[in-house]
Design an enzyme around this catalytic site. Structure first.
Site, PDB file in Angstrom:
ATOM      1  N   ARG A 163      48.095 -53.409  55.659  1.00  0.00           N
ATOM      2  CA  ARG A 163      48.594 -52.062  55.187  1.00  0.00           C
ATOM      3  C   ARG A 163      49.673 -52.291  54.296  1.00  0.00           C
ATOM      4  NH1 ARG A 163      44.862 -51.736  57.400  1.00  0.00           N
ATOM      5  NH2 ARG A 163      44.271 -50.349  59.221  1.00  0.00           N
ATOM      6  N   SER A 232      47.608 -43.750  62.854  1.00  0.00           N
ATOM      7  CA  SER A 232      48.347 -44.985  63.422  1.00  0.00           C
ATOM      8  C   SER A 232      49.905 -44.674  63.093  1.00  0.00           C
ATOM      9  CB  SER A 232      48.027 -46.247  63.062  1.00  0.00           C
ATOM     10  OG  SER A 232      46.605 -46.312  63.590  1.00  0.00           O
ATOM     11  N   GLU A 328      54.040 -47.450  60.300  1.00  0.00           N
ATOM     12  CA  GLU A 328      52.910 -47.595  59.278  1.00  0.00           C
ATOM     13  C   GLU A 328      53.216 -46.252  58.544  1.00  0.00           C
ATOM     14  OE1 GLU A 328      48.865 -48.595  60.376  1.00  0.00           O
ATOM     15  OE2 GLU A 328      48.212 -46.889  58.816  1.00  0.00           O
TER      16      GLU A 328
END
Ligand SMILES: Cc1cc2nc3c(=O)[nH]c(=O)nc-3n(C[C@H](O)[C@H](O)[C@H](O)COP(=O)(O)OP(=O)(O)OC[C@H]3O[C@@H](n4cnc5c(N)ncnc54)[C@H](O)[C@@H]3O)c2cc1C
Length: 348
Positions: A163, A232, A328
């Site tokens: 990520r 998420s 995130e």
């Protein structure tokens, strides 16, 4: 086209936050982007490039210029062993996955139904079910604002990680992604090592993986049209082997994934659930009742409600496991990105 004043950001964020930008425009060509960026009225304003707004929480109105990338087009070339796709940044990611499969070009199927644009995919190196976009990305084309020219950045120079990429940090303000290049090998190999995909067996087709991933995601994840969210909310944390062993002694069923560098990745959703937070509601914000890693807008939530819930989750997990979860989701404040703590202090 010139940017519109008082640009409504509500359709441009999957959390469904009501927010406005001073100015905003959807651009569909590099020429249009260049024209706006050279114009004295817009060039020095705080700037935010958006795809579908599916990884963003607007914590306030945005005092600047929002540029929605709507550049479209897919070019395909072929050599003996691979297809090369050159895809404009404003194409929809899931539609690209669907289209490439329909053309017999397999590879992207594990990442089906990830919302958002192709241009945002390299920013956080999207991934799902054991595959990340960096596996197939060969280059990223950008408009470089400092050099005032278009550049092609080979994938090896993009700093892809879990990520992460250089677009998220050091290039955030200086490079706008205009297209992404993908190389899909003709010798396709199924990736079925992750979770329920294991049950598909060795004779599986790419279409079957696509169908299974879509089904799993539709069952598991809240749909933003029904319940605002940005997927998420936190990243899966990585800890050193000693810390992981100590936690596993206390929680033997805790999922843990050893990494090549000796560290161990843990499941943020499991930690949140184990901390007793699954389904927790605070005002109009909630930890999703089926998927603890997703924070949702129950309807009409203000950003501060989501932010306060996120902080509470972070604190509780830290108290119980000694692990600080990293968001995130990106928080956008009045003139640019802010941290969760900064967003929290504004909410007090
Ligand atoms: C229900 C749901 C499920 C999700 N599941 C996953 C998942 O499985 N895996 C995963 O990785 N992510 C997942 N996400 C997160 C999200 O889909 C991805 O991060 C996606 O890539 C965001 O695309 P976007 O176009 O909406 O980006 P945006 O939210 O519009 O932007 C995200 C960031 O990228 C920057 N950006 C966008 N376009 C450009 C550009 N052209 N040039 C430079 N910077 C740009 C923005 O400035 C911003 O900082 C999920 C989100 C939702 C809502």
């Amino acid at each position: 086209m010139t940017p519109s004043a008082h640009f409504d950001l509500t359709p441009w964020n999957t959390f469904g936050m009501k927010a406005y930008a001073d100015w905003g425009l959807a651009f569909d060509s590099l020429a249009e982007l260049q024209q706006i960026l050279l114009d004295d009225r817009w060039r020095n304003l705080p700037r935010l490039v958006l795809g579908g707004g599916s990884n963003i929480l607007f914590t306030s109105d945005f005092s600047g210029l929002v540029l929605v990338n709507a550049m479209k087009g897919i070019d395909v070339t072929e050599c003996d062993d691979a297809w090369s796709l050159h895809v404009a940044a404003g194409e929809n990611w899931h539609q690209l996955v669907q289209w490439s499969l329909s053309q017999g070009m397999a590879g992207l199927e594990n990442m089906a139904l990830i919302p958002g644009s192709v241009g945002a995919a390299p920013v956080q190196n999207i991934g799902a079910y054991g595959v990340e976009v960096c596996r197939y990305c060969s280059y990223v084309d950008v408009w470089d604002l400092d050099l005032q020219q278009q550049l092609r950045i080979p994938a090896q120079e993009c700093g892809f990680g879990y990520r992460e990429s250089r677009f998220k940090q050091e290039w955030q303000h200086s490079r706008i992604i205009t297209a992404v290049g993908f190389k899909l090998p003709k010798q396709w190999q199924a990736v079925t090592g992750y979770g329920p995909l294991r049950e598909l067996g060795s004779q599986v087709t790419a279409q079957q993986i696509f169908n299974t991933v879509c089904q799993l995601r539709l069952e598991k994840l809240p749909q933003p049209e029904q319940l605002g969210n940005a997927g998420s909310f936190f990243k899966n944390p990585t800890v050193d082997a000693g810390k992981a062993a100590a936690l596993q002694a206390e929680y033997p069923v805790m999922p843990a994934y050893p990494q090549a560098d000796g560290s161990v990745k843990l499941a943020a959703g499991w930690l949140i659930e184990r901390a007793g937070l699954k389904g927790l509601e605070m005002g109009r914000a909630a930890v999703h009742a089926q998927q603890a890693l997703v924070l949702v807008n129950l309807g009409g939530a203000a950003a501060f409600e989501i932010v306060k819930l996120a902080k509470h989750v972070q604190q509780r997990v830290h108290e119980q496991f000694g692990i600080k979860l990293t968001p995130e989701v990106r928080f956008m404040g009045t003139t640019g990105e802010v941290t969760l703590d900064e967003a929290c202090s504004c909410a007090d």
